[in-house]
Design an enzyme around this catalytic site. Sequence first.
Site, mmCIF file in Angstrom:
data_model
loop_
_atom_site.group_PDB
_atom_site.id
_atom_site.type_symbol
_atom_site.label_atom_id
_atom_site.label_comp_id
_atom_site.label_asym_id
_atom_site.label_seq_id
_atom_site.Cartn_x
_atom_site.Cartn_y
_atom_site.Cartn_z
ATOM 1 N N LYS A 13 0.834 -1.212 0.000
ATOM 2 C CA LYS A 13 0.000 0.000 0.000
ATOM 3 C C LYS A 13 0.864 1.257 0.000
ATOM 4 O O LYS A 13 0.623 2.182 -0.765
ATOM 5 C CB LYS A 13 -0.913 0.043 1.242
ATOM 6 C CG LYS A 13 -1.876 -1.109 1.366
ATOM 7 C CD LYS A 13 -2.827 -0.911 2.539
ATOM 8 C CE LYS A 13 -2.154 -0.964 3.897
ATOM 9 N NZ LYS A 13 -1.718 -2.300 4.328
ATOM 10 N N ARG A 88 -9.419 0.944 9.423
ATOM 11 C CA ARG A 88 -9.005 -0.411 9.741
ATOM 12 C C ARG A 88 -10.062 -1.153 10.559
ATOM 13 O O ARG A 88 -9.876 -2.326 10.861
ATOM 14 C CB ARG A 88 -7.729 -0.326 10.561
ATOM 15 C CG ARG A 88 -6.521 -0.972 9.844
ATOM 16 C CD ARG A 88 -5.420 -0.930 10.812
ATOM 17 N NE ARG A 88 -4.205 -1.574 10.558
ATOM 18 C CZ ARG A 88 -3.131 -1.027 9.999
ATOM 19 N NH1 ARG A 88 -3.182 0.166 9.457
ATOM 20 N NH2 ARG A 88 -1.989 -1.674 9.961
ATOM 21 N N ARG A 127 11.626 -7.278 4.353
ATOM 22 C CA ARG A 127 11.695 -5.857 4.691
ATOM 23 C C ARG A 127 12.496 -5.693 5.994
ATOM 24 O O ARG A 127 13.323 -4.810 6.120
ATOM 25 C CB ARG A 127 10.269 -5.322 4.875
ATOM 26 C CG ARG A 127 10.161 -3.846 5.115
ATOM 27 C CD ARG A 127 8.768 -3.357 4.776
ATOM 28 N NE ARG A 127 7.806 -3.589 5.845
ATOM 29 C CZ ARG A 127 6.496 -3.293 5.743
ATOM 30 N NH1 ARG A 127 6.012 -2.776 4.642
ATOM 31 N NH2 ARG A 127 5.687 -3.525 6.737
ATOM 32 N N ARG A 135 10.938 -0.246 11.367
ATOM 33 C CA ARG A 135 9.734 -0.576 12.107
ATOM 34 C C ARG A 135 10.004 -1.684 13.111
ATOM 35 O O ARG A 135 10.571 -2.701 12.783
ATOM 36 C CB ARG A 135 8.644 -1.029 11.134
ATOM 37 C CG ARG A 135 8.280 0.047 10.153
ATOM 38 C CD ARG A 135 7.224 -0.439 9.205
ATOM 39 N NE ARG A 135 6.088 -1.019 9.909
ATOM 40 C CZ ARG A 135 4.865 -0.977 9.430
ATOM 41 N NH1 ARG A 135 4.616 -0.364 8.300
ATOM 42 N NH2 ARG A 135 3.893 -1.536 10.093
ATOM 43 N N ARG A 146 -0.716 -9.333 13.536
ATOM 44 C CA ARG A 146 -1.243 -8.260 12.679
ATOM 45 C C ARG A 146 -2.170 -8.844 11.611
ATOM 46 O O ARG A 146 -3.180 -8.235 11.243
ATOM 47 C CB ARG A 146 -0.102 -7.472 12.032
ATOM 48 C CG ARG A 146 0.526 -6.468 13.005
ATOM 49 C CD ARG A 146 1.879 -5.990 12.550
ATOM 50 N NE ARG A 146 1.831 -5.136 11.389
ATOM 51 C CZ ARG A 146 2.849 -4.967 10.543
ATOM 52 N NH1 ARG A 146 3.981 -5.605 10.731
ATOM 53 N NH2 ARG A 146 2.732 -4.151 9.527
HETATM 54 P P1 AMP Z 1 0.753 0.324 9.502
HETATM 55 O O1 AMP Z 1 1.983 1.121 9.280
HETATM 56 O O2 AMP Z 1 -0.431 0.866 8.755
HETATM 57 O O3 AMP Z 1 0.939 -1.153 9.258
HETATM 58 O O4 AMP Z 1 0.383 0.479 11.063
HETATM 59 C C1 AMP Z 1 1.261 0.066 12.069
HETATM 60 C C2 AMP Z 1 0.485 -0.111 13.379
HETATM 61 O O5 AMP Z 1 -0.105 1.135 13.763
HETATM 62 C C3 AMP Z 1 -0.676 -1.095 13.314
HETATM 63 O O6 AMP Z 1 -0.272 -2.430 13.517
HETATM 64 C C4 AMP Z 1 -1.575 -0.575 14.444
HETATM 65 O O7 AMP Z 1 -1.068 -0.949 15.697
HETATM 66 C C5 AMP Z 1 -1.402 0.932 14.312
HETATM 67 N N1 AMP Z 1 -2.398 1.527 13.368
HETATM 68 C C6 AMP Z 1 -2.141 2.123 12.170
HETATM 69 N N2 AMP Z 1 -3.259 2.545 11.582
HETATM 70 C C7 AMP Z 1 -4.270 2.211 12.408
HETATM 71 C C8 AMP Z 1 -5.692 2.362 12.358
HETATM 72 N N3 AMP Z 1 -6.298 2.948 11.315
HETATM 73 N N4 AMP Z 1 -6.408 1.896 13.423
HETATM 74 C C9 AMP Z 1 -5.828 1.308 14.483
HETATM 75 N N5 AMP Z 1 -4.501 1.123 14.599
HETATM 76 C C10 AMP Z 1 -3.725 1.570 13.576
#
Ligand code: AMP
Length: 188
Positions: A13, A88, A127, A135, A146
């Site tokens: 994404k 999400r 990654r 990360r 996740r």
């Molecule tokens: P991402 O970079 O989008 O994979 O997000 C990393 C982490 O941030 C996720 O595993 C969640 O813990 C938190 N997170 C990111 N976006 C959201 C969202 N829209 N709602 C809830 N938690 C989020």
Amino acid sequence: MNLILFGPPGAGKGTQAKILIERFNIVQISTGDMLREEVKSGSDLGKLAKEIMDKGNLVSDEIIMSMIKKRITKPDCENGFILDGFPRTYNQAVNLDTILNSLNLKIDKVIEINVDEKLLFQRILNRASENQSTRDDDNSEILKNRIIVYKKDTLPVLEYYRKLNKLYTIDGMQNIEEVSKNILKIIS
Ligand code: AMP
């Protein structure tokens, strides 16, 4: 043009969003990036978020919605935005529509990047091992959670947009250029 890029962790994404923002002069809004900024800054929100993110769980809808509300009302969003990693949960999707309605805005299209689960693992673990990743949540145990959370809490979001006839699904198993071409076909 306001888009949502939808897909499990590792679907690409972020990569696709970067291509689209250049092409269409719109902004990428990644709630994950915003949360990582909070963590870096050492704010109270960042401390709270880090604990949740380190387990691969979701930060509360309340926190996420308040971040999004602030973000999409900034002037740089006037030309449009791509939401990456948000909404999400079903609740976030419903709340997003309420906010957008009040601003006289709408989501034009939701693009789901569909990928094979095994490939996902590989991508995210690569990654992490290539050290491209800053990360903390790119490791196999957290990743497993996740993906569980994605299936349980995030997949219902797809149904929400399918009912609204806004959902387009593309094959994310191809290379970056092919995926990008297919996305462009959908939005142009
Ligand atoms: P991402 O970079 O989008 O994979 O997000 C990393 C982490 O941030 C996720 O595993 C969640 O813990 C938190 N997170 C990111 N976006 C959201 C969202 N829209 N709602 C809830 N938690 C989020």
